[in-house]
Design a protein around this motif. Structure first.
Motif, PDB file in Angstrom:
ATOM      1  N   ILE A   1      15.109 -52.777 -14.675  1.00 39.46           N
ATOM      2  CA  ILE A   1      15.777 -52.197 -15.832  1.00 39.46           C
ATOM      3  C   ILE A   1      14.735 -51.421 -16.632  1.00 39.46           C
ATOM      4  O   ILE A   1      13.632 -51.920 -16.871  1.00 39.46           O
ATOM      5  CB  ILE A   1      16.403 -53.289 -16.714  1.00 39.46           C
ATOM      6  N   GLN A   2      15.090 -50.229 -17.032  1.00 39.41           N
ATOM      7  CA  GLN A   2      14.211 -49.402 -17.857  1.00 39.41           C
ATOM      8  C   GLN A   2      14.933 -49.074 -19.157  1.00 39.41           C
ATOM      9  O   GLN A   2      16.085 -48.653 -19.146  1.00 39.41           O
ATOM     10  CB  GLN A   2      13.861 -48.111 -17.121  1.00 39.41           C
ATOM     11  N   VAL A   3      14.259 -49.301 -20.285  1.00 43.19           N
ATOM     12  CA  VAL A   3      14.800 -48.953 -21.601  1.00 43.19           C
ATOM     13  C   VAL A   3      13.860 -47.939 -22.216  1.00 43.19           C
ATOM     14  O   VAL A   3      12.656 -48.200 -22.352  1.00 43.19           O
ATOM     15  CB  VAL A   3      14.885 -50.195 -22.520  1.00 43.19           C
ATOM     16  N   THR A   4      14.383 -46.770 -22.593  1.00 42.88           N
ATOM     17  CA  THR A   4      13.493 -45.718 -23.068  1.00 42.88           C
ATOM     18  C   THR A   4      14.128 -44.865 -24.157  1.00 42.88           C
ATOM     19  O   THR A   4      15.352 -44.706 -24.210  1.00 42.88           O
ATOM     20  CB  THR A   4      13.063 -44.806 -21.892  1.00 42.88           C
ATOM     21  N   SER A   5      13.286 -44.338 -25.025  1.00 46.03           N
ATOM     22  CA  SER A   5      13.734 -43.324 -25.973  1.00 46.03           C
ATOM     23  C   SER A   5      13.870 -42.015 -25.206  1.00 46.03           C
ATOM     24  O   SER A   5      13.257 -41.839 -24.147  1.00 46.03           O
ATOM     25  CB  SER A   5      12.713 -43.174 -27.111  1.00 46.03           C
ATOM     26  N   ASN A   6      14.650 -41.093 -25.726  1.00 45.33           N
ATOM     27  CA  ASN A   6      14.915 -39.889 -24.937  1.00 45.33           C
ATOM     28  C   ASN A   6      13.966 -38.746 -25.254  1.00 45.33           C
ATOM     29  O   ASN A   6      14.297 -37.570 -25.074  1.00 45.33           O
ATOM     30  CB  ASN A   6      16.378 -39.437 -25.097  1.00 45.33           C
ATOM     31  N   ASP A   7      12.761 -39.088 -25.710  1.00 42.88           N
ATOM     32  CA  ASP A   7      11.756 -38.046 -25.939  1.00 42.88           C
ATOM     33  C   ASP A   7      10.681 -38.071 -24.848  1.00 42.88           C
ATOM     34  O   ASP A   7       9.658 -37.410 -24.969  1.00 42.88           O
ATOM     35  CB  ASP A   7      11.107 -38.209 -27.313  1.00 42.88           C
ATOM     36  N   LEU A   8      10.907 -38.832 -23.772  1.00 40.09           N
ATOM     37  CA  LEU A   8       9.972 -38.865 -22.651  1.00 40.09           C
ATOM     38  C   LEU A   8      10.540 -38.063 -21.490  1.00 40.09           C
ATOM     39  O   LEU A   8      11.691 -38.248 -21.099  1.00 40.09           O
ATOM     40  CB  LEU A   8       9.725 -40.310 -22.198  1.00 40.09           C
ATOM     41  N   SER A   9       9.731 -37.168 -20.954  1.00 33.19           N
ATOM     42  CA  SER A   9      10.148 -36.410 -19.776  1.00 33.19           C
ATOM     43  C   SER A   9       9.945 -37.281 -18.542  1.00 33.19           C
ATOM     44  O   SER A   9       8.966 -38.013 -18.442  1.00 33.19           O
ATOM     45  CB  SER A   9       9.311 -35.135 -19.635  1.00 33.19           C
ATOM     46  N   SER A  10      10.863 -37.213 -17.595  1.00 36.46           N
ATOM     47  CA  SER A  10      10.729 -38.025 -16.388  1.00 36.46           C
ATOM     48  C   SER A  10      11.455 -37.380 -15.231  1.00 36.46           C
ATOM     49  O   SER A  10      12.280 -36.475 -15.407  1.00 36.46           O
ATOM     50  CB  SER A  10      11.280 -39.443 -16.621  1.00 36.46           C
ATOM     51  N   ALA A  11      11.129 -37.838 -14.043  1.00 40.46           N
ATOM     52  CA  ALA A  11      11.833 -37.408 -12.829  1.00 40.46           C
ATOM     53  C   ALA A  11      11.948 -38.599 -11.903  1.00 40.46           C
ATOM     54  O   ALA A  11      10.991 -39.356 -11.722  1.00 40.46           O
ATOM     55  CB  ALA A  11      11.075 -36.273 -12.142  1.00 40.46           C
ATOM     56  N   ILE A  12      13.136 -38.786 -11.332  1.00 34.94           N
ATOM     57  CA  ILE A  12      13.373 -39.879 -10.401  1.00 34.94           C
ATOM     58  C   ILE A  12      13.829 -39.291  -9.074  1.00 34.94           C
ATOM     59  O   ILE A  12      14.683 -38.405  -9.042  1.00 34.94           O
ATOM     60  CB  ILE A  12      14.455 -40.849 -10.929  1.00 34.94           C
ATOM     61  N   ARG A  13      13.231 -39.759  -7.994  1.00 34.29           N
ATOM     62  CA  ARG A  13      13.614 -39.263  -6.670  1.00 34.29           C
ATOM     63  C   ARG A  13      14.322 -40.359  -5.897  1.00 34.29           C
ATOM     64  O   ARG A  13      13.803 -41.453  -5.721  1.00 34.29           O
ATOM     65  CB  ARG A  13      12.385 -38.809  -5.867  1.00 34.29           C
ATOM     66  N   PHE A  14      15.522 -40.039  -5.423  1.00 32.10           N
ATOM     67  CA  PHE A  14      16.289 -40.930  -4.566  1.00 32.10           C
ATOM     68  C   PHE A  14      16.235 -40.376  -3.140  1.00 32.10           C
ATOM     69  O   PHE A  14      16.628 -39.226  -2.915  1.00 32.10           O
ATOM     70  CB  PHE A  14      17.745 -41.012  -5.025  1.00 32.10           C
ATOM     71  N   PRO A  15      15.750 -41.152  -2.180  1.00 30.39           N
ATOM     72  CA  PRO A  15      15.617 -40.640  -0.817  1.00 30.39           C
ATOM     73  C   PRO A  15      16.963 -40.452  -0.125  1.00 30.39           C
ATOM     74  O   PRO A  15      17.912 -41.189  -0.367  1.00 30.39           O
ATOM     75  CB  PRO A  15      14.789 -41.729  -0.120  1.00 30.39           C
ATOM     76  N   ALA A  16      17.028 -39.447   0.724  1.00 25.07           N
ATOM     77  CA  ALA A  16      18.245 -39.166   1.489  1.00 25.07           C
ATOM     78  C   ALA A  16      18.562 -40.329   2.424  1.00 25.07           C
ATOM     79  O   ALA A  16      17.668 -41.023   2.910  1.00 25.07           O
ATOM     80  CB  ALA A  16      18.062 -37.886   2.294  1.00 25.07           C
ATOM     81  N   GLY A  17      19.858 -40.529   2.660  1.00 21.81           N
ATOM     82  CA  GLY A  17      20.287 -41.536   3.624  1.00 21.81           C
ATOM     83  C   GLY A  17      20.299 -42.952   3.108  1.00 21.81           C
ATOM     84  O   GLY A  17      20.635 -43.885   3.846  1.00 21.81           O
TER      85      GLY A  17
END
Length: 305
Positions: free
Chosen positions: A84-100
Motif C-alpha cells: 500500500i502506498q499513501v502519497t500527497s499528489n505533489d510527487l512525480s512518479s511512474a509505474i510500469r506494469f509488465p505485459a502478459g
C-alpha cells in the motif's frame, strides 16, 4: 466507456477500469486487466501539496516497478509482497506494469479535510497529522494484511448490475481505509515529520532495493547514506517515516519473510535456508523466525508440506 466502466479493447488485452464517485472529495478507481504491451502510468506533480491524497493498493503476486523523478525504476513489491502506498499528489512518479501479467489494484483519491472528518480521531500521531494537514508532502508504505487482500478480492467480485452495488462499494472502500489507518495509527509519533520530494522518494526506494538485494548481508547505514548522498540522520528518519520501521528492523523482517517463502517451497532444509540468509547461528535464526511467524522454522516447514 459506459456507466463509468472502461472495457479494455481486445487488441490491447482484456479487463476493465471502473470509476466510483462518492462525492466531490472521495473517488475510487479499480483496475483489473491483462495487457499485450507494457503499461507505464506517469503521474506529474500538481505543485499544490496534498490537496488530494492518493492511496494505492497493489494486491498482485507479480512484481511491478515504480520510479520517482524520472530515475531508473526499482521494484515496488516482491513475490507476494502486496503493498500500500499513501502519497500527497505533489510527487512525480511512474509505474510500469509488465505485459502478459494480471494487474489488480485499487486507487483511492480523497481530500484531506474529508479524510480527517471520516476518521473522526481526536488524537493523531505525526503520520496521521501529516496526511490530514493541507500542504504536506509525504510518502508512506505499508504492507498489506491478509484481511485487506481478502477484502480487495470481494470488491472485485461485486456484481455491478446490482442496484445496491455502489452503496456496497462505498462501505467496502471505507473499510479499506479503516484497515490501512489501523496500521498507520500504531506508528510512533515522537519524531518530527520530514517533508519529502520526488528525489528523496527515489533515493528511499533505491535504499530499499539495496537492502533486499542480498538478504544474507546486513545493511551498513554509513554505506547506504553514501550511496544516495544523504546524511545518516536524514536517511534514518526518512526511511522509518516512509516504511514504518528502522532500516535494520526492516531488513530482519524481510529476511524472515524470505525464509518463510523458501521453507514453503520445500526444496531446502531449515539449515540450508538459515545459512543462505546469512545466519551462522541456527539457534538465533530459529528464535527470530519464531518471534516473527509464531512457529519454529522446523514446525513451519512441516506444516507447509
Amino acid at each position: 466507456m459506459e456507466n463509468n466502466l472502461l472495457r479494455i479493447p481486445e487488441k490491447l488485452g482484456e479487463g476493465y477500469i471502473r470509476k466510483l464517485t462518492f462525492g466531490p472529495d472521495f473517488k475510487v478507481t479499480l483496475h483489473r486487466y491483462t495487457l499485450r504491451e507494457d503499461l507505464v502510468i506517469k503521474r506529474n506533480s500538481s505543485g499544490m501539496g496534498n490537496e488530494l491524497i492518493t492511496i494505492f493498493f497493489y494486491s498482485n503476486e507479480d512484481s511491478l516497478e515504480i520510479s520517482f523523478n524520472n530515475y531508473q525504476q526499482v521494484r515496488f513489491s516482491e513475490r507476494e509482497d502486496a503493498a500500500i502506498q499513501v502519497t500527497s499528489n505533489d510527487l512525480s512518479s511512474a509505474i510500469r506494469f509488465p505485459a502478459g501479467h494480471s494487474v489488480h489494484y485499487v486507487v483511492i483519491a480523497i481530500k484531506p479535510v474529508y479524510l480527517k472528518a471520516l476518521l473522526g480521531l481526536t488524537k493523531q500521531n505525526a503520520t496521521l497529522k501529516t496526511i490530514t494537514t493541507s500542504g504536506s508532502s509525504f510518502l508512506y508504505f505499508e504492507s498489506m494484511t491478509a484481511e485487506t487482500k481478502i477484502l480487495l478480492k470481494h470488491m472485485a467480485a461485486v456484481n455491478t448490475q446490482d442496484d445496491l452495488s455502489h452503496f456496497y462499494m462505498q462501505i467496502k472502500v471505507q473499510e479499506l481505509i479503516y484497515l490501512l489507518f489501523r496500521q498507520l495509527v500504531l506508528r510512533e509519533s515522537t519524531a518530527a515529520h520530514y517533508s519529502i520530494n520526488s528525489a528523496d522518494a527515489e533515493r528511499l526506494l533505491h535504499i530499499r532495493n539495496e537492502i533486499l538485494y542480498d538478504l544474507s548481508v546486513p545493511p551498513v547505514l554509513s554505506e547506504l547514506a553514501q550511496v544516495v548522498a544523504m546524511s545518516e540522520t536524514k536517511l534514518k528518519q526518512l526511511f522509518k517515516q516512509t516504511f514504518g520501521d528502522t532500516i535494520y528492523n526492516y531488513y530482519q523482517r524481510a529476511r524472515m519473510e524470505e525464509a518463510a517463502f523458501l521453507l514453503k517451497q520445500g526444496k531446502r532444509s531449515v539449515a540450508e535456508v538459515g545459512y543462505e540468509l546469512g545466519f551462522s547461528n541456527l539457534s538465533h535464526f530459529s528464535r527470530l523466525f519464531e518471534k516473527c511467524h509464531g512457529l519454529t522454522p522446523k514446525r513451519f516447514s512441516a506444516q507447509a508440506k
